[in-house]
Design an enzyme around this catalytic site. Structure first.
Site, mmCIF file in Angstrom:
data_model
loop_
_atom_site.group_PDB
_atom_site.id
_atom_site.type_symbol
_atom_site.label_atom_id
_atom_site.label_comp_id
_atom_site.label_asym_id
_atom_site.label_seq_id
_atom_site.Cartn_x
_atom_site.Cartn_y
_atom_site.Cartn_z
ATOM 1 N N CYS A 170 0.852 -1.184 0.000
ATOM 2 C CA CYS A 170 0.000 0.000 0.000
ATOM 3 C C CYS A 170 0.887 1.233 0.000
ATOM 4 C CB CYS A 170 -0.940 0.082 1.203
ATOM 5 S SG CYS A 170 -2.056 -1.301 1.316
ATOM 6 N N GLY B 68 -0.320 -0.988 6.376
ATOM 7 C CA GLY B 68 0.109 -1.813 7.516
ATOM 8 C C GLY B 68 -1.016 -2.771 7.881
ATOM 9 N N GLU C 21 17.668 -17.469 -8.309
ATOM 10 C CA GLU C 21 17.214 -16.119 -8.630
ATOM 11 C C GLU C 21 16.575 -16.081 -10.027
ATOM 12 O OE1 GLU C 21 16.443 -13.602 -7.233
ATOM 13 O OE2 GLU C 21 16.554 -11.955 -8.664
ATOM 14 N N LYS D 119 12.733 -14.918 -10.782
ATOM 15 C CA LYS D 119 12.459 -13.805 -11.698
ATOM 16 C C LYS D 119 11.453 -14.237 -12.742
ATOM 17 C CE LYS D 119 13.660 -11.192 -10.197
ATOM 18 N NZ LYS D 119 14.222 -10.572 -9.045
ATOM 19 N N GLU E 100 7.904 -14.884 -11.232
ATOM 20 C CA GLU E 100 7.338 -13.655 -10.674
ATOM 21 C C GLU E 100 6.663 -12.789 -11.741
ATOM 22 O OE1 GLU E 100 10.479 -11.202 -9.129
ATOM 23 O OE2 GLU E 100 9.135 -10.058 -7.859
ATOM 24 N N LYS F 165 6.006 -4.250 -4.234
ATOM 25 C CA LYS F 165 7.455 -4.071 -4.116
ATOM 26 C C LYS F 165 7.927 -4.225 -2.679
ATOM 27 C CE LYS F 165 11.479 -2.711 -5.720
ATOM 28 N NZ LYS F 165 12.169 -3.767 -6.478
#
Ligand code: M6R
Length: 610
Positions: A2, A101, A483, A487, A490, A605
Site C-alpha cells: 500500500c 500496515g 534467482e 524472476k 514472478e 514491491k
C-alpha cells in the site's frame, strides 16, 4: 504494501495526489482512492482496480481543493473491492484515513466499536481507525489520533483528515514507512521518497512512534511520549529522472540496463586503489571483534535472500567463518542460536522495510548479535536499527522484480567478505587484488551482455509457450539459478523451480519430460564435469536444454540445445554476470506473454506485512 500520499498547500491537491500515487503504485495496485475537502464534507472517490480507473472516475469530478490524501492498495484484510478501498471514514463522515500496515487487534476493536453503535461498511482492518478517531475526538484531531492509536496493535503508516480542522493533516507511523516533504507553504506526505521528488528534496523521515501535525506553513513532530522534537531535515540526493522510465518501456528493463552504473556506484569509494584493499568505514566492528567472530548469519527475503546465498560463498571463502543463510520469515519464528558478541547478523533488504527482515533484525539484536544492514534506501527502518549500514547505491528501484538492487547486493557481499577477510587475515597474498581486478571488469562485461539481447529475446520466445521450467546449477551457479527461477515465475507466471543439479535424480527428474525447458547454469569450473553429466541426464529425457556458459566453452554445444555465453571472470564472481541473461529471459518471456512486467499480479514491491 500500500502506498499513501497527502498534500496540503495552495495548489490543486488532486493532480499532486494522483502523480504521487503513480510513483507509489509499485507498493500495491489492486484499488485506489483519494479524499478531498469539499465545502460541506470530505469527498471520497475510490475504486477497485488500477489507478487509471480512479482517474477515469475522478478526472473532472474531483472538487477543487488544496488539501487531500490518497491511497493505492495491496489487499490484506478484505478482497479488493470498492468498499474495501481506502480512504475509509467513520460514521459521521468527518474523518478520512489512509493506512499502510496491519491492525492486528482490529477484530476486538471492531466488536467493541459496534457495541458502541458504530456501523462498518468494509471488511478491512483499517476501518477501525476512523471509527476510533471519531470516538475519541473532542475538538482536536492530533489528540484523537493519539488516543486511537494507543488502542491499536500492529503496524501502520497513516494519514488522517478531519472536516472540522480543514487546514491540517495528521500522520503517524509504526513499522511502515512515512516521509514528509517540505515545500514553501506546502507539505507533502508519502510512503516513499520517489513520490516527493517532483516537488522537494527536503524531507522529514518519521521514526517509529512519531506523530506529525502537518500544516501549510510548518510541521510539528512529536515522539511517542507526546514531546515535541526537532526533526532534522534529510536532503534527498536522488534526482527525479532516476525515478522515471527514461525512454524504456518498463522500469524493469531500465533497471536492468542501469546495472553497470549501479555496480560502479556501489564500488565507488570503497576500494583503496593504492593499496588494493577494501575500506568500509561504515562497518563499526573492530579488528578484534571481526577476529572473534564464530558465526555469520545472513537473513533476508526473496531476491535479497538469493543475494545472501551468494554471500555465503563470498564470506566463507574470504573469512573462513561459517555462514548460515536464513529466510527472515522462518528465522524470526525460531529460537535462533546467537553467541552474544561473537556473531554477526547481516540483513539484506532493498527497501529496508520488509516486515520479516526487520523482525529478524530486532530478534538478533536482542540476542546480542552485531547487526550489519545491506539496504538501498537511506534512512529506512533496517538502516536506522542496525549497528552498521552498507548502502547499495542502485538508485530507486521501482519495478517489483528486483534486478539492479540484487546485483548491487552481490557487490556488497563481495566487498564485505573482502573487508572482513582482510581484518581476519584469512586471505592468501594477492587474493584481494585478484578479486578486486575481477570486480573492476564486471561493469564492462555486463555492458557487453546487454549489448546483445537478441539471442535472449529469441529464447524467451521459444520458452514463452511453456508452463513449467527448471533451472539447475551447482555451487554459485545454483544460487543464481534460484534467482533466475524466481524472476521468471514472478513476472511471466511460468512455473519454474531451481534445483541443485546433483539433486535432480533424487526426485525432480521424474518431472523432466520431452520438451521441458531446463536452464543449466554452468560456469563453475571445479564442478563443470559434474554439471555436464547432469545436463546429459535431462537431455536423455528429451528436455530442451538452455545452457548459460562461459565464452569459449565448446564442449557445452555438444550437450545443450541452446547456449547463451557470458564473458569469463573469476568463477567466484560469475553470479554478477550469469544473472543478467536470466533477468532478460524473464523480462522478454513476460513481455511476449503480455504480462504486466512492472506490476505482476498479487505482488507488491515492499512487503511491510508478515
Ligand atoms: O525490499 P526487500 O529487498 O526486503 O524485498 C525482499 C523481497 O520481497 C524482494 O526481493 C522480492 O522477492 C522481489 N520482488 C523479487 O524480485
Amino acid at each position: 504494501m500500500c502506498g499513501i500520499v497527502g498534500y496540503i498547500g495552495y495548489n490543486e491537491a488532486y493532480p499532486i495526489l494522483i502523480e504521487g500515487l503513480k510513483k507509489l503504485e509499485y507498493r500495491g495496485y489492486d484499488s485506489a482512492g483519494i479524499a478531498l475537502f469539499e465545502k460541506e464534507k470530505i469527498d471520497i472517490i475510490k475504486t477497485v482496480g488500477r489507478l487509471e480507473k480512479l482517474e477515469e472516475i475522478a478526472d473532472g469530478n474531483s472538487p477543487s481543493c488544496q488539501v487531500g490524501i490518497g491511497h493505492t492498495r495491496w489487499a490484506t484484510h478484505g478482497r479488493p473491492s470498492d468498499e474495501n478501498s481506502h480512504p475509509h471514514r467513520g460514521c459521521n463522515g468527518d474523518f478520512a484515513v489512509v493506512h499502510n500496515g496491519i491492525i492486528e487487534n482490529y477484530q476486538k476493536l471492531k466488536d467493541w466499536l459496534i457495541k458502541e453503535g458504530h456501523v462498518f461498511s468494509s471488511e478491512t482492518d483499517t476501518e477501525v481507525l476512523p471509527h476510533l478517531i471519531e470516538h475519541f475526538y473532542q475538538g482536536e484531531l492530533l489528540t484523537a489520533v493519539r488516543e486511537a492509536i494507543s488502542r491499536v496493535e500492529g503496524s501502520y503508516a497513516m494519514a488522517v483528515m478531519c472536516f472540522r480542522e480543514p487546514d491540517k493533516i495528521v500522520c503517524i507511523r509504526k513499522d511502515s514507512p512515512l516521509v514528509i516533504g517540505i515545500g514553501k507553504d506546502e507539505k507533502y506526505i508519502a510512503s516513499d521518497i520517489p513520490a516527493l521528488l517532483a516537488y522537494t528534496r527536503d524531507t522529514y523521515i518519521l521514526d517509529d512512534g512519531e506523530i506529525a501535525l502537518v500544516e501549510r506553513n510548518g510541521v510539528k513532530v512529536f515522539n511517542g511520549n507526546g514531546e515535541a522534537i526537532n526533526k532534522e531535515i534529510f536532503k534527498v540526493d536522488w534526482d527525479q529522472e532516476a525515478a522515471e522510465k527514461g525512454g524504456f518501456d518498463h522500469f524493469m528493463l531500465k533497471e536492468i540496463y542501469e546495472q553497470p552504473s549501479a555496480i560502479k556506484e556501489t564500488l565507488e569509494g570503497r576500494i583503496d586503489l593504492d593499496k588494493d584493499e577494501v575500506k568500509l568505514k561504515e562497518i563499526s566492528l573492530t579488528r578484534e571483534e571481526v577476529q572473534g567472530l564464530s558465526k555469520i548469519i545472513i537473513v533476508a527475503c526473496g531476491t535479497a535472500y538469493h543475494a545472501g546465498l551468494v554471500g555465503k560463498f563470498a564470506l566463507e571463502k574470504t573469512t573462513r567463518v561459517p555462514v548460515e543463510v536464513e529466510l527472515a520469515s522462518e528465522y524470526r519464528y525460531r529460537n535462533p542460536i546467537i553467541e552474544p558478541g561473537k556473531n554477526l547478523v547481516i540483513v539484506i533488504s532493498q527497501s529496508g522495510e520488509t516486515a520479516d527482515t526487520l523482525a529478524a533484525l530486532r530478534i538478533s539484536k536482542n540476542l546480542g548479535a552485531s547487526i550489519l544492514a545491506v539496504t538501498n534506501v537511506i534512512g529506512s527502518s533496517v538502516a536506522r536499527e542496525a549497528d552498521s549500514v552498507f548502502y547499495t547505491k542502485a538508485g530507486p528501484e521501482i519495478a517489483v522484480a528486483s534486478t539492479k538492487a540484487y546485483i548491487t547486493q552481490l557487490i556488497a557481499m563481495y566487498l564485505i567478505g573482502l573487508y572482513l577477510g582482510q581484518l581476519r587475515e584469512t586471505m592468501a597474498p594477492g587474493e584481494v587484488k585478484e578479486i578486486l581486478d575481477g570486480l573492476r571488469c564486471v561493469p564492462n562485461q555486463v555492458e557487453s551482455i546487454l549489448a546483445s539481447v537478441e539471442e535472449v529475446e529469441e529464447l524467451a520466445r521459444k520458452i514463452s509457450t511453456r508452463e513449467n521450467m527448471f533451472f539447475i546449477g551447482r555451487g554459485l551457479d545454483y544460487a543464481v539459478a534460484q534467482e533466475g527461477s524466481l524472476k521468471l515465475k514472478e513476472i511471466s507466471y511460468i512455473h519454474a523451480e531451481a534445483y541443485a543439479a546433483g539433486e535432480l535424480k533424487h526426485g525432480t527428474l521424474a518431472l523432466v519430460t520431452e520438451g521441458v525447458p531446463v536452464v543449466a547454469v554452468v560456469t563453475q569450473r571445479h564442478v563443470y564435469d559434474k554439471t555436464l553429466s547432469n545436463i546429459k541426464e535431462v537431455s536423455a529425457r528429451d528436455a530442451y536444454v538452455i545452457a548459460l556458459a562461459l565464452k569459449g566453452d565448446e564442449e557445452i554445444n555438444k550437450v545443450a540445445d541452446e547456449v547463451l555465453y557470458v564473458p569469463q571472470n573469476l568463477d567466484f564472481l560469475m553470479p554478477l554476470l550469469t544473472v543478467v541473461p536470466l533477468q532478460l529471459l524473464a523480462y522478454y518471456a513476460a513481455l511476449i506473454r503480455d504480462c504486466d512486467v512492472d506490476k505482476p499480479r498479487n505482488l507488491a514491491k515492499s512487503v511491510t506485512v508478515e
